[in-house]
Design a protein around this motif. Structure first.
Motif, PDB file in Angstrom:
ATOM      1  N   TYR A 179      37.031  31.376  48.618  1.00  0.00           N
ATOM      2  CA  TYR A 179      36.258  31.969  47.542  1.00  0.00           C
ATOM      3  C   TYR A 179      35.749  33.319  48.032  1.00  0.00           C
ATOM      4  CZ  TYR A 179      36.333  27.696  44.844  1.00  0.00           C
ATOM      5  OH  TYR A 179      36.742  26.620  44.114  1.00  0.00           O
ATOM      6  N   THR A 180      35.791  34.324  47.166  1.00  0.00           N
ATOM      7  CA  THR A 180      35.307  35.651  47.532  1.00  0.00           C
ATOM      8  C   THR A 180      34.363  36.153  46.450  1.00  0.00           C
ATOM      9  OG1 THR A 180      37.190  36.713  46.458  1.00  0.00           O
ATOM     10  CG2 THR A 180      37.385  36.272  48.799  1.00  0.00           C
ATOM     11  N   CYS A 181      33.187  36.601  46.878  1.00  0.00           N
ATOM     12  CA  CYS A 181      32.232  37.170  45.928  1.00  0.00           C
ATOM     13  C   CYS A 181      31.025  37.712  46.674  1.00  0.00           C
ATOM     14  CB  CYS A 181      31.774  36.132  44.911  1.00  0.00           C
ATOM     15  SG  CYS A 181      30.664  34.896  45.609  1.00  0.00           S
ATOM     16  N   THR A 182      30.228  38.462  45.968  1.00  0.00           N
ATOM     17  CA  THR A 182      28.882  38.834  46.381  1.00  0.00           C
ATOM     18  C   THR A 182      28.030  38.594  45.149  1.00  0.00           C
ATOM     19  OG1 THR A 182      29.682  40.482  47.936  1.00  0.00           O
ATOM     20  CG2 THR A 182      27.402  40.692  47.221  1.00  0.00           C
ATOM     21  N   ALA A 183      27.127  37.629  45.236  1.00  0.00           N
ATOM     22  CA  ALA A 183      26.370  37.224  44.052  1.00  0.00           C
ATOM     23  C   ALA A 183      24.993  36.701  44.447  1.00  0.00           C
ATOM     24  CB  ALA A 183      27.125  36.139  43.293  1.00  0.00           C
ATOM     25  N   THR A 184      24.128  36.575  43.451  1.00  0.00           N
ATOM     26  CA  THR A 184      22.805  36.004  43.700  1.00  0.00           C
ATOM     27  C   THR A 184      22.832  34.487  43.625  1.00  0.00           C
ATOM     28  OG1 THR A 184      22.248  36.303  41.364  1.00  0.00           O
ATOM     29  CG2 THR A 184      21.560  38.038  42.879  1.00  0.00           C
ATOM     30  N   ASP A 185      23.777  33.927  42.883  1.00  0.00           N
ATOM     31  CA  ASP A 185      23.903  32.476  42.752  1.00  0.00           C
ATOM     32  C   ASP A 185      25.205  32.024  43.414  1.00  0.00           C
ATOM     33  OD1 ASP A 185      23.781  29.813  42.039  1.00  0.00           O
ATOM     34  OD2 ASP A 185      24.323  30.159  39.946  1.00  0.00           O
ATOM     35  N   PRO A 186      25.140  31.263  44.507  1.00  0.00           N
ATOM     36  CA  PRO A 186      26.364  30.823  45.185  1.00  0.00           C
ATOM     37  C   PRO A 186      27.306  30.035  44.287  1.00  0.00           C
ATOM     38  CG  PRO A 186      24.434  30.288  46.500  1.00  0.00           C
ATOM     39  CD  PRO A 186      23.940  30.795  45.182  1.00  0.00           C
ATOM     40  N   LYS A 192      30.818  35.741  50.184  1.00  0.00           N
ATOM     41  CA  LYS A 192      31.840  34.781  50.603  1.00  0.00           C
ATOM     42  C   LYS A 192      33.163  35.499  50.718  1.00  0.00           C
ATOM     43  CE  LYS A 192      29.611  30.809  48.551  1.00  0.00           C
ATOM     44  NZ  LYS A 192      29.871  29.444  48.163  1.00  0.00           N
ATOM     45  N   GLY A 193      34.022  35.026  51.643  1.00  0.00           N
ATOM     46  CA  GLY A 193      35.336  35.627  51.799  1.00  0.00           C
ATOM     47  C   GLY A 193      36.101  35.061  52.978  1.00  0.00           C
ATOM     48  N   CYS A 194      37.057  35.854  53.481  1.00  0.00           N
ATOM     49  CA  CYS A 194      37.912  35.482  54.608  1.00  0.00           C
ATOM     50  C   CYS A 194      37.370  36.105  55.890  1.00  0.00           C
ATOM     51  CB  CYS A 194      39.330  35.991  54.377  1.00  0.00           C
ATOM     52  SG  CYS A 194      40.082  35.447  52.832  1.00  0.00           S
ATOM     53  N   GLU A 244      36.981  25.811  58.136  1.00  0.00           N
ATOM     54  CA  GLU A 244      38.437  25.809  58.132  1.00  0.00           C
ATOM     55  C   GLU A 244      38.937  25.094  56.891  1.00  0.00           C
ATOM     56  OE1 GLU A 244      40.542  24.842  61.845  1.00  0.00           O
ATOM     57  OE2 GLU A 244      38.536  24.504  62.655  1.00  0.00           O
ATOM     58  N   GLY A 245      40.006  25.586  56.312  1.00  0.00           N
ATOM     59  CA  GLY A 245      40.625  24.907  55.182  1.00  0.00           C
ATOM     60  C   GLY A 245      40.490  25.685  53.900  1.00  0.00           C
ATOM     61  N   ASN A 246      41.365  25.376  52.980  1.00  0.00           N
ATOM     62  CA  ASN A 246      41.394  26.072  51.697  1.00  0.00           C
ATOM     63  C   ASN A 246      40.138  25.833  50.888  1.00  0.00           C
ATOM     64  OD1 ASN A 246      43.962  27.368  51.741  1.00  0.00           O
ATOM     65  ND2 ASN A 246      44.865  25.336  51.610  1.00  0.00           N
ATOM     66  N   LEU A 247      39.555  26.914  50.413  1.00  0.00           N
ATOM     67  CA  LEU A 247      38.398  26.900  49.514  1.00  0.00           C
ATOM     68  C   LEU A 247      37.241  26.082  50.084  1.00  0.00           C
ATOM     69  CD1 LEU A 247      40.373  26.453  46.189  1.00  0.00           C
ATOM     70  CD2 LEU A 247      39.625  28.595  47.228  1.00  0.00           C
ATOM     71  N   CYS A 248      37.100  26.083  51.402  1.00  0.00           N
ATOM     72  CA  CYS A 248      36.046  25.281  52.035  1.00  0.00           C
ATOM     73  C   CYS A 248      34.676  25.939  51.929  1.00  0.00           C
ATOM     74  CB  CYS A 248      36.375  25.013  53.493  1.00  0.00           C
ATOM     75  SG  CYS A 248      36.414  26.490  54.526  1.00  0.00           S
ATOM     76  N   ASN A 249      34.614  27.215  51.539  1.00  0.00           N
ATOM     77  CA  ASN A 249      33.322  27.888  51.444  1.00  0.00           C
ATOM     78  C   ASN A 249      32.703  27.747  50.054  1.00  0.00           C
ATOM     79  OD1 ASN A 249      35.248  29.595  50.315  1.00  0.00           O
ATOM     80  ND2 ASN A 249      34.316  31.461  51.079  1.00  0.00           N
ATOM     81  N   SER A 250      32.971  26.618  49.429  1.00  0.00           N
ATOM     82  CA  SER A 250      32.387  26.270  48.139  1.00  0.00           C
ATOM     83  C   SER A 250      31.709  24.916  48.274  1.00  0.00           C
ATOM     84  CB  SER A 250      33.486  26.186  47.083  1.00  0.00           C
ATOM     85  OG  SER A 250      32.962  25.699  45.871  1.00  0.00           O
ATOM     86  N   THR A 264      38.715  22.458  46.466  1.00  0.00           N
ATOM     87  CA  THR A 264      39.729  22.093  45.482  1.00  0.00           C
ATOM     88  C   THR A 264      41.008  22.859  45.768  1.00  0.00           C
ATOM     89  OG1 THR A 264      38.985  23.831  44.000  1.00  0.00           O
ATOM     90  CG2 THR A 264      38.041  21.644  43.664  1.00  0.00           C
ATOM     91  N   GLY A 265      42.014  22.608  44.949  1.00  0.00           N
ATOM     92  CA  GLY A 265      43.244  23.374  45.039  1.00  0.00           C
ATOM     93  C   GLY A 265      44.420  22.511  45.433  1.00  0.00           C
ATOM     94  N   PRO A 266      45.628  22.935  45.044  1.00  0.00           N
ATOM     95  CA  PRO A 266      46.822  22.162  45.340  1.00  0.00           C
ATOM     96  C   PRO A 266      47.128  22.084  46.823  1.00  0.00           C
ATOM     97  CG  PRO A 266      47.403  24.269  44.347  1.00  0.00           C
ATOM     98  CD  PRO A 266      45.918  24.127  44.256  1.00  0.00           C
TER      99      PRO A 266
END
Length: 102
Positions: A22-29, A58-60, A74-80, A84-86
């Motif tokens: 997940y990649t973003c800069t936001a006030t609400d995670p 959030k990012g890489c 480590e792992g896909n979309l783990c920073n949420s 999820t994801g295929p």
């Protein structure tokens, strides 16, 4: 023998998908919904809360840069909150097969 072939197929497919974060800069995670395929040099996803500004980024990231207040995983979309994801499903299935049959 077919079991080993299926196992190798699952592992190859999950590796071929590459790391997604997940990649973003936001006030609400929880509002971070954009995803990105990370370049090869990045092997972790990260979340960093910026105190004083009430923001999260959030990012890489590489494992070498995961220090201090930066939370890496480590792992896909783990920073949420919920991974999820295929590719994550393929990793879970291949792990289950290894656990059951080896």
């Amino acid at each position: 023998m077919q079991l080993y072939g299926a196992l190798i197929l699952f592992m190859t497919l999950s590796t071929a998908c590459g790391l997604r974060c997940y990649t973003c800069t936001a006030t609400d995670p929880k509002s971070c919904t954009d995803t990105k395929s990370c370049p090869v040099i990045f092997n972790r996803c990260f979340s960093l809360r910026i105190d004083g500004y009430n923001m999260v980024t959030k990012g890489c990231q590489t494992s070498l840069a995961c220090v201090g207040a930066m939370a890496c995983c480590e792992g896909n979309l783990c920073n949420s909150v919920i991974p999820t994801g295929p590719c994550g499903i393929l990793l879970l299935v291949s792990s289950a097969i290894i656990t059951l049959f080896l």
